[in-house]
Design an enzyme around this catalytic site. Structure first.
Site, PDB file in Angstrom:
ATOM      1  N   ASN A 161       0.726  -0.005   6.078  1.00 24.24           N
ATOM      2  CA  ASN A 161       1.111  -0.814   4.915  1.00 24.24           C
ATOM      3  C   ASN A 161       1.766  -2.059   5.479  1.00 24.24           C
ATOM      4  OD1 ASN A 161       2.055  -1.965   2.592  1.00 24.24           O
ATOM      5  ND2 ASN A 161       3.853  -0.628   2.440  1.00 24.24           N
ATOM      6  N   GLY A 162       1.142  -3.226   5.259  1.00 23.16           N
ATOM      7  CA  GLY A 162       1.733  -4.475   5.766  1.00 23.16           C
ATOM      8  C   GLY A 162       0.653  -5.458   6.160  1.00 23.16           C
ATOM      9  N   CYS A 186       0.880  -1.172   0.000  1.00 25.65           N
ATOM     10  CA  CYS A 186       0.000   0.000   0.000  1.00 25.65           C
ATOM     11  C   CYS A 186       0.919   1.223   0.000  1.00 25.65           C
ATOM     12  CB  CYS A 186      -0.853   0.033   1.261  1.00 25.65           C
ATOM     13  SG  CYS A 186      -1.840  -1.437   1.504  1.00 25.65           S
ATOM     14  N   HIS A 204      13.188 -35.993 -30.694  1.00 24.63           N
ATOM     15  CA  HIS A 204      11.989 -36.349 -31.482  1.00 24.63           C
ATOM     16  C   HIS A 204      11.659 -35.270 -32.505  1.00 24.63           C
ATOM     17  CE1 HIS A 204      11.304 -39.777 -28.891  1.00 24.63           C
ATOM     18  NE2 HIS A 204      11.563 -38.983 -27.868  1.00 24.63           N
ATOM     19  N   ARG A 245       1.720   1.512  -6.020  1.00 20.91           N
ATOM     20  CA  ARG A 245       1.849   0.531  -4.932  1.00 20.91           C
ATOM     21  C   ARG A 245       0.514  -0.119  -4.596  1.00 20.91           C
ATOM     22  NH1 ARG A 245       6.372   0.768  -2.074  1.00 20.91           N
ATOM     23  NH2 ARG A 245       5.330  -0.211  -0.329  1.00 20.91           N
ATOM     24  N   LYS A 251      -1.764  -5.864 -19.557  1.00 17.07           N
ATOM     25  CA  LYS A 251      -1.464  -6.525 -18.276  1.00 17.07           C
ATOM     26  C   LYS A 251      -2.559  -7.526 -17.919  1.00 17.07           C
ATOM     27  CE  LYS A 251       0.703  -7.612 -14.646  1.00 17.07           C
ATOM     28  NZ  LYS A 251       1.833  -8.551 -14.811  1.00 17.07           N
ATOM     29  N   GLU A 309       8.287 -21.079 -19.219  1.00 16.87           N
ATOM     30  CA  GLU A 309       8.114 -19.717 -18.697  1.00 16.87           C
ATOM     31  C   GLU A 309       9.264 -18.830 -19.140  1.00 16.87           C
ATOM     32  OE1 GLU A 309       5.953 -17.921 -17.541  1.00 16.87           O
ATOM     33  OE2 GLU A 309       7.014 -16.268 -16.563  1.00 16.87           O
ATOM     34  N   GLU A 320       7.889 -12.321 -25.044  1.00 19.16           N
ATOM     35  CA  GLU A 320       6.921 -11.232 -24.873  1.00 19.16           C
ATOM     36  C   GLU A 320       7.590  -9.882 -24.628  1.00 19.16           C
ATOM     37  OE1 GLU A 320       4.239 -11.365 -21.557  1.00 19.16           O
ATOM     38  OE2 GLU A 320       5.630 -12.490 -20.335  1.00 19.16           O
ATOM     39  N   LYS A 369       8.839 -15.345 -21.324  1.00 16.65           N
ATOM     40  CA  LYS A 369       9.429 -14.059 -20.917  1.00 16.65           C
ATOM     41  C   LYS A 369      10.213 -13.449 -22.067  1.00 16.65           C
ATOM     42  CE  LYS A 369       7.610 -13.079 -17.920  1.00 16.65           C
ATOM     43  NZ  LYS A 369       6.601 -14.063 -17.837  1.00 16.65           N
ATOM     44  N   TRP A 407      -3.657  -1.584  -1.212  1.00 18.71           N
ATOM     45  CA  TRP A 407      -3.590  -2.834  -1.976  1.00 18.71           C
ATOM     46  C   TRP A 407      -4.082  -3.875  -0.992  1.00 18.71           C
ATOM     47  CZ3 TRP A 407      -2.926  -4.439  -6.833  1.00 18.71           C
ATOM     48  CH2 TRP A 407      -2.706  -5.795  -7.045  1.00 18.71           C
TER      49      TRP A 407
HETATM   50  C1  AGP Z   1       2.824 -13.247 -18.514  1.00 19.71           C
HETATM   51  O1  AGP Z   1       4.086 -12.607 -18.493  1.00 19.71           O
HETATM   52  C2  AGP Z   1       1.823 -12.521 -19.362  1.00 19.71           C
HETATM   53  N1  AGP Z   1       1.715 -11.169 -18.991  1.00 19.71           N
HETATM   54  C3  AGP Z   1       0.498 -13.253 -19.510  1.00 19.71           C
HETATM   55  O2  AGP Z   1       0.791 -14.507 -20.084  1.00 19.71           O
HETATM   56  C4  AGP Z   1      -0.302 -13.507 -18.221  1.00 19.71           C
HETATM   57  O3  AGP Z   1       0.366 -14.432 -17.405  1.00 19.71           O
HETATM   58  C5  AGP Z   1      -1.666 -14.110 -18.622  1.00 19.71           C
HETATM   59  O4  AGP Z   1      -2.344 -13.161 -19.409  1.00 19.71           O
HETATM   60  C6  AGP Z   1      -2.530 -14.494 -17.426  1.00 19.71           C
HETATM   61  O5  AGP Z   1      -2.821 -13.349 -16.685  1.00 19.71           O
HETATM   62  P1  AGP Z   1      -3.461 -13.547 -15.209  1.00 19.71           P
HETATM   63  O6  AGP Z   1      -2.456 -14.279 -14.400  1.00 19.71           O
HETATM   64  O7  AGP Z   1      -3.714 -12.156 -14.731  1.00 19.71           O
HETATM   65  O8  AGP Z   1      -4.728 -14.349 -15.367  1.00 19.71           O
END
Ligand code: AGP
Length: 615
Positions: A101-102, A2, A511, A27, A610, A488, A495, A492, A75
């Protein structure tokens, strides 16, 4: 996380606090509030929503006068975001107001004791409990606010950055810090309090950053007095002259939110298991699970639905649940699951993982499962989000807001929650002896330090990034628990740097994909000691014999892979089941540095959002 802001001095507090809160909205932005002392009484306004909503509500509801005030942008960690749960919080008498905050872990027992003494509570927050504990101490010990805060904080367990004032003594604010940041700006006969310096950097660049277990009594016209909370020892303020600019401060001095969030992972993982992992007692306490344990123990299977990085966390969970808890698990892309007419029964448990709690495909998968009678459990980072409200129960990650579009601390905190769940179920099913259970709980407590250690390879990783920043393609390989980490790592890189990257089970290369290997193909291989090590060494030899460039993530002290790889990044040894929490760190840093070197927009990559709230 927060944001807290306070002011005591010769100016109007309102504009300083509101503008300061807006600078701290990165935050947390669930709700906001302000309390001002107008010379006679406290005027308090708070609302669900953003600081802009507070600004419009407060203008029409309270007097904005006064040179003493505190403000908060929330938050949520306890209690869904709404007006009542917003900060600041009054004590029962209305004399004290606090912002926090905590997380106060033992607020439940304190609330019970205060209730027995006649205290009443209007919110579900731990913060309202704290301010009434301070009031109770003030009354029973007949002490000033500073001492009451000190005595009260010696009774709480958790993390805090607090600011509190008493309208009976309006020439002082008391602040205290443990685990959450708190800065004091020192001006000419005025003091500022904030989670970072962004709210006061335009007024003064002289600041004191409280250390853990320090508190300060800030009194107008006096020097600030620092004390150690535990033993009253006087601490001497180390006044810094800040050179950072506003934007740097909001990013905590990091160039990008993504890097800041990568480095926040030790704290985020700790906050996520704080109060839940009680290794010394051999216990895992999670309300959302404890109340529904039978659902999990009697389930035919667990279905995990998620998207993107959250799906990768679900894949790690599949290995953990099946390996340790011996419960059948299947992991589904939510976007596929919702449309493929899956067989779901009321003997199924569905776990939905989502950082934002707003991903449309995941929400739709939840609704489908509920229609079919399954019990649905959510793992979200945003309290009160749509998915958190739609599920039958859940457990929040306490990662704090994740601003960078590329998920980092959400991934490791999701795995932390899922690991706690799997270990709890494994223990309930008798898969662990007491000593084995205690051993893995104790090791889980070492993970923040191991992540901290893995972060120390940042400079080496930056050098490696420079070698491969122009590669058109990249392969990531892992086995077992680290196969999902390879996926993963590839996501990263894709993207944020726009390099085509693929994650693969290392054994799968022969394979087909091994045809891709030549001297132009960098291959990142997770080759930790505890994960089918000899097999992965063979895979590395297969790649090397075809001139592939090998970047290996190895256990510190490794010799065999180190002889074979072109580059080696060492991480601390940890058990296979906990290793994803550490092996992912170098991959996050590698993608970050490559993207920066390619002048990509790291925090807001092209084509992405996001939270994907569309289908
Ligand atoms: C991950 O780096 C991406 N931003 C994206 O794949 C994300 O994980 C996915 O859209 C799921 O989002 P969420 O965890 O908010 O459901």
């Amino acid at each position: 996380m927060c944001g807290i802001v306070g002011y005591i001095g010769h100016r109007d507090a309102y504009p300083i606090i509101v503008k300061g809160l807006q600078r701290l909205e990165y935050r947390g932005y669930d709700s906001a509030g302000i309390a001002l002392y107008d010379g006679t009484d406290i005027n308090l306004s708070k609302t669900k929503g953003k600081v802009e909503d507070l600004r419009s509500k407060s203008k029409s509801t309270i007097s904005l006068k006064g040179s003493l005030g505190i403000g908060h942008t929330r938050w949520a960690t306890h209690g869904v975001p709404n007006d009542v749960n917003s900060h600041p919080h009054y004590s029962n008498s209305g004399d004290l107001v606090i912002i926090h905050n905590g997380i106060i872990e033992n607020y439940g027992s304190i609330k019970k004791a205060l209730t027995e003494r006649g205290y009443t509570f209007t919110s579900d927050t731990d913060t309202e409990v704290l301010v009434n504990l301070i009031e109770e101490v003030q009354k029973t010990e007949d002490v000033m606010l500073g001492q009451a805060v000190q005595i009260a904080l010696n009774q709480v367990v958790g993390a805090y950055a607090i600011a509190v004032f008493d309208k009976k003594k309006p020439d002082e604010i008391v602040v205290a810090k443990l685990g959450s940041p708190l800065a004091i700006g020192i001006g000419e006969n005025e003091f500022f309090i904030a989670s970072d310096a962004s709210p006061f950097i335009e007024f003064t660049n002289n600041a004191v950053y409280l250390k853990d277990e320090e508190m300060a009594i800030i009194r107008l016209g006096k020097e600030i007095k620092l004390r150690k909370i535990q033993n009253d020892a006087v601490a001497y303020p180390n006044i810094l002259e800040l050179q950072m600019n506003l934007e740097e401060i909001e990013k905590g001095g990091y160039d990008h939110f993504m890097l800041k969030e990568i480095y926040e992972q030790p704290r985020a993982i700790l906050d996520t298991y704080r109060g839940r992992l009680l290794a010394d007692q051999g216990l895992i306490k999670m309300v959302g699970i404890d109340q529904h344990l039978e659902k999990f123990l009697n389930a035919n299977r667990i279905i995990i639905v998620a998207c993107g990085t959250s799906w990768h966390a679900g894949l790690v969970a599949e290995y953990i649940f099946e390996d340790l808890a011996r419960i059948p698990v299947e992991v589904e892309y939510a976007s596929e699951f919702r449309y493929r007419n899956p067989v779901i029964t009321d003997k199924d448990v569905l776990i939905a993982i989502s950082q934002s709690g707003e991903t449309a495909d995941t929400l739709a998968a939840i609704k489908l499962a509920k229609e079919k009678g399954a019990f649905v459990f959510g793992v979200c980072n945003v309290v009160g989000s749509s998915i958190a409200r739609e599920t039958d129960a859940g457990a929040y990650t306490h990662a704090g807001p994740e601003i960078g579009v590329a998920s980092t601390k959400a991934f490791t905190t999701q795995i932390t929650v899922l690991t706690l769940l799997a270990l709890k179920l494994a223990k309930e099913k008798g898969e662990f002896s007491e000593s084995q259970f205690h051993e893995i709980l104790t090791e889980l407590e070492t993970i923040p330090a191991k992540v901290e250690k893995a972060l120390e390879s940042n400079a080496l990783i930056e050098i490696i990034a420079d070698v491969y920043k122009d590669s058109p393609n990249c392969l990531y390989l892992g086995r077992g628990y680290n196969f999902p980490v390879a996926l993963e790592g590839a996501l990263k890189l894709k993207e944020i740097s726009y390099i085509h990257a693929e994650g693969y089970p290392a054994a799968e290369m022969k394979h087909g994909p091994i045809a891709l290997i030549d001297e132009h193909m960098p291959v990142i291989v997770i080759a930790t000691k505890k994960g089918h090590y000899e097999k992965i060494v063979s895979n590395i030899q297969e790649i090397k014999s075809r001139k592939g460039k090998i970047i290996a993530i190895v256990t510190e002290g490794d010799e065999q892979v180190t002889q074979l790889a072109d580059h080696v990044v060492e991480i601390p040894e940890t058990s296979e089941s906990l290793s994803p929490l550490v092996t992912t760190i170098p991959l996050q840093l590698l993608s970050y540095h490559i993207a920066v070197m390619r002048n990509c927009n790291v925090d807001q990559p092209r084509n992405l959002a996001k939270s994907v709230t569309v289908e």
